[in-house]
Scaffold this motif. Structure first.
Motif, mmCIF file in Angstrom:
data_model
loop_
_atom_site.group_PDB
_atom_site.id
_atom_site.type_symbol
_atom_site.label_atom_id
_atom_site.label_comp_id
_atom_site.label_asym_id
_atom_site.label_seq_id
_atom_site.Cartn_x
_atom_site.Cartn_y
_atom_site.Cartn_z
ATOM 1 N N ALA A 9 35.987 8.185 2.098
ATOM 2 C CA ALA A 9 34.833 8.496 2.947
ATOM 3 C C ALA A 9 33.637 7.632 2.546
ATOM 4 O O ALA A 9 32.920 7.124 3.412
ATOM 5 N N ILE A 10 33.433 7.462 1.261
ATOM 6 C CA ILE A 10 32.347 6.597 0.785
ATOM 7 C C ILE A 10 32.568 5.178 1.287
ATOM 8 O O ILE A 10 31.633 4.502 1.718
ATOM 9 N N GLU A 11 33.808 4.745 1.266
ATOM 10 C CA GLU A 11 34.141 3.407 1.757
ATOM 11 C C GLU A 11 33.840 3.283 3.253
ATOM 12 O O GLU A 11 33.255 2.288 3.688
ATOM 13 N N VAL A 12 34.182 4.284 4.040
ATOM 14 C CA VAL A 12 33.924 4.266 5.485
ATOM 15 C C VAL A 12 32.423 4.245 5.760
ATOM 16 O O VAL A 12 31.929 3.486 6.593
ATOM 17 N N PHE A 58 27.378 8.966 -0.748
ATOM 18 C CA PHE A 58 26.541 10.047 -0.236
ATOM 19 C C PHE A 58 26.776 11.352 -0.995
ATOM 20 O O PHE A 58 26.479 12.445 -0.503
ATOM 21 N N SER A 59 27.246 11.245 -2.228
ATOM 22 C CA SER A 59 27.469 12.422 -3.071
ATOM 23 C C SER A 59 26.171 13.210 -3.219
ATOM 24 O O SER A 59 25.145 12.659 -3.619
ATOM 25 N N THR A 107 36.170 22.349 4.247
ATOM 26 C CA THR A 107 36.736 21.063 3.869
ATOM 27 C C THR A 107 36.850 20.208 5.119
ATOM 28 O O THR A 107 37.475 20.612 6.099
ATOM 29 N N CYS A 108 36.222 19.059 5.076
ATOM 30 C CA CYS A 108 36.315 18.082 6.163
ATOM 31 C C CYS A 108 37.550 17.224 5.894
ATOM 32 O O CYS A 108 37.766 16.787 4.756
ATOM 33 N N PRO A 109 38.352 16.955 6.926
ATOM 34 C CA PRO A 109 39.571 16.176 6.707
ATOM 35 C C PRO A 109 39.327 14.790 6.107
ATOM 36 O O PRO A 109 40.169 14.303 5.369
ATOM 37 N N TRP A 110 38.172 14.184 6.386
ATOM 38 C CA TRP A 110 37.982 12.837 5.845
ATOM 39 C C TRP A 110 36.891 12.749 4.780
ATOM 40 O O TRP A 110 36.899 11.826 3.960
ATOM 41 N N LYS A 111 35.949 13.725 4.725
ATOM 42 C CA LYS A 111 34.886 13.659 3.720
ATOM 43 C C LYS A 111 35.199 14.502 2.483
ATOM 44 O O LYS A 111 34.707 14.217 1.411
ATOM 45 N N GLY A 112 35.962 15.575 2.645
ATOM 46 C CA GLY A 112 36.299 16.423 1.505
ATOM 47 C C GLY A 112 35.611 17.775 1.566
ATOM 48 O O GLY A 112 35.171 18.221 2.615
#
Length: 101
Positions: free
Chosen positions: A78-81, A86-87, A45-50
């Motif tokens: 993350a998609i917003e950043v 990028f799913s 699990t990435c802290p900002w991507k999930g």
């Protein structure tokens, strides 16, 4: 962009269809060559991507663990950043050569 390992193409896509995140090139799911990658048991699990999903590669009789990863359902923030959804996009580990063309 093209991702290769031991002379085999794992993914290939036009530059404008890939996404670069933190220096890693992510290929759209449709660019990944089917049959060479299979889901591994590794998850992080990435802290900002999930939550991520890792993949093993099978080339001939050789199986290499965790050569690629993806975020099946990245966090909305993350998609917003990143500025694009990028799913399911797939990035490759350092043992895989990623190059233009």
């Amino acid at each position: 962009m093209k991702a290769t390992m031991d002379g085999h193409v794992l993914a290939e896509a036009p530059d404008d269809e890939t996404i670069v995140i933190e220096g890693n090139v992510y290929f759209p799911p449709t660019a990944v060559i089917h049959g060479l990658l299979s889901e591994s048991d590794t998850q992080c699990t990435c802290p900002w991507k999930g939550r991520s999903q890792y993949f093993d590669a099978t080339i001939g009789d050789k199986r290499v663990g965790d050569v690629a990863w993806s975020y099946p359902d990245p966090r909305a923030s993350a998609i917003e950043v990143v500025g694009r959804d990028f799913s399911g996009y797939v990035a490759f580990s350092p043992g895989v050569a990623v190059s233009r063309g």
